[in-house]
Design an enzyme around this catalytic site. Structure first.
Site: not given
Ligand code: GLN
Length: 495
Positions: A75, A150, A174
């Site tokens: 990532k 994400s 994410s």
């Molecule tokens: N969907 C969550 C957010 O928008 C989680 C994001 C993540 O785990 N990086 O913050």
């Protein structure tokens, strides 16, 4: 085995062929690259790929090492020395990593070849990959849908056989939610299990890097490499790292699986609920005992998460000031103008929204009402789990309330996007570990099949047990064998 077949292999399968010298690391990289060239124009899973660097590493790879010669996608929020690390942000568009994140360095020590930086929501803020400043990523099961976020690029790449395995990061779901949306396995390690050194910080008390793979065993192999204490990271735990593959295959008779009443009460798509219910019956048939438990503070988790995560983000992202890193506005009229324009130009809308919200909840006068109170409720959520884990070995729930949604479906309404994090954010708030694995499919109205994810949560440092449970489920079901038929259906899907 022709080169065209290689990218469909699991890490475990590839590793066997590499060790037997039936395939060379160079062939593994070249075959994967060809697959990326073939499918990534539809998927948008990658932000950068360095074929020459990977081939060099392949030629030097030692296939006797645990992951010797295996390419792994990373990532774009984790630093890989010499590669871009953009976090899918205009702010870091031209940033080249000067060093390896510890998780990446450990993969390399285990013989793996970091290959390709994957698409994501900008600075890991989002649940759909639509907040990438570069391009959205698409779900390989239905290109009109999101891959989740994400870590959407990592999940889409693995599901589409455009990566053997990948690293993502999970601050509030994410890794697990994109794994669920794309029909693969994702692991959120306990807080402190994997070093955050070299992971561009979003919310430092919540962030963890973890694997996204085609099977549970593959995740165990990646965990073996990346877990462990790091003297460069003060929150990393000193606990010994088990061999995560050892418990795989042991039977799970007598294990206790909790189902939380509060999870049952949450609004969940009927097809998702049905798949999770069937999975619970399956666990029973494997000899596990299903027990009802209570996590009374679940309803506050999303609110607490979006206060704490944004507060920490507002502090962490202060470093992007145009002086030390990344984008710098041209021709500033003074220092303030320099900061304002650099940040206005460099950050996208969602990142700005979170910096503003986080700054607000930390400001004097509001700190006690929001941030401090959120910290207190976080402690209550932590205690809910500590109590439940005296009764059960794991908690099962859906990973997400719905299967993958359509691109654009929720972009106008961030609240609905945030609320969908209900099942994943509590684990980050409590610091415990979680796994998502495929447990079925939902039919879309268009006739496409959309994967459904099953979440297992475990107490801190109990990853091995979750992997054991997940493996027992996976090996006695067929879901993990299903792959999207990408190349042939792409045109119809987009039509
Ligand atoms: N969907 C969550 C957010 O928008 C989680 C994001 C993540 O785990 N990086 O913050």
């Amino acid at each position: 085995m022709t080169p065209r077949d290689l990218p469909a292999l699991t890490i475990t399968e590839l590793q066997h062929l590499l060790r037997a010298r039936e395939v060379s690391p160079r062939e593994a990289v070249e075959a994967l690259h060809a697959r990326i060239v073939e499918v990534d124009p539809q998927l948008g899973a990658y932000l950068s790929v360095d074929l020459d660097g990977a081939l060099q590493a392949a030629d030097a790879a030692d296939t006797s090492l645990p992951l010797g010669g295996v390419p792994i996608a990373i990532k774009d929020v984790l630093n890989v020395a010499g590669q871009p690390c953009t976090c899918a942000s205009r702010m870091l568009r031209n940033y080249i990593s000067p060093y390896d994140a510890t998780a990446v360095a450990r993969l390399k020590q285990a013989g793996a070849i970091p290959f390709g930086k994957t698409n994501m929501d900008e600075f890991a803020m989002g649940s759909s990959n639509e907040n990438s400043s570069v391009k959205p990523a698409h779900n390989p099961w239905d290109l009109s849908r999101v891959p989740g976020g994400s870590s959407g690029g990592s999940a889409a790449a693995v599901a589409a056989d455009a990566a053997y395995g990948a690293l993502g990061t999970d601050t509030g779901g994410s890794v697990r939610q994109p794994a669920a949306f794309c029909g693969i396995v994702g692991v959120k390690p306990s807080y402190g299990r994997v070093s955050r050194f070299g992971l561009v910080a979003f919310a430092s008390s919540l962030d963890q890097a973890g694997p996204l793979t085609k099977t549970v065993r593959d995740s165990a192999l990646l965990m073996n490499a990346i877990a462990g204490h790091d003297p460069q990271e003060s929150t990393s735990l000193e606990a010994e790292v088990p061999d995560y593959t050892v418990a795989l295959g042991r039977d799970i008779r007598g294990m206790r699986i909790g189902v939380a009443r509060e999870h049952r009460a949450a609004p969940v798509d009927p097809q998702v609920q049905a798949a999770v219910d069937t999975a619970l019956k399956h666990f029973s048939s494997l000899g596990a005992e299903i027990v009802e438990v209570s996590l009374p503070h679940t309803e506050y988790a999303v609110a607490v998460y979006y206060l704490i995560a944004t507060a920490e983000a507002s502090a962490n992202l202060a470093r992007f000031d145009g002086v030390r890193y990344g984008h710098r506005a041209t021709g500033p009229k003074g220092l303030l103008d320099h900061y304002e324009r650099t940040r206005a130009e460099g950050f996208g809308a969602e990142v700005k929204r979170r910096i503003i919200l986080g700054t607000y909840v930390l400001s004097s006068g509001y700190y006690d009402a929001y941030y401090l109170r959120a910290q207190k409720v976080r402690e209550l959520i932590r205690r809910d789990f500590a109590h439940v884990f005296t009764q059960v070995d794991a908690i099962v729930s859906p990973t997400a309330p719905t299967p993958a949604f359509r691109l654009g479906e929720h972009t106008a309404d961030p609240m609905t996007m945030y609320l969908a994090d209900i099942f994943t954010v509590p684990a980050n708030l409590a610091g415990i570990c979680g796994v998502s694995l495929p447990c079925g499919f939902a039919d879309s109205e268009k006739g496409t099949r959309l994967p459904i994810g099953l979440q297992l949560l475990g107490k801190t440092l109990d990853e091995a047990r979750l992997l054991q449970l997940g493996h027992a489920y996976e090996q006695s079901t067929e879901w993990h064998k299903e792959r999207p038929r990408l190349a042939t259906t792409a045109k119809e899907q987009l039509a």
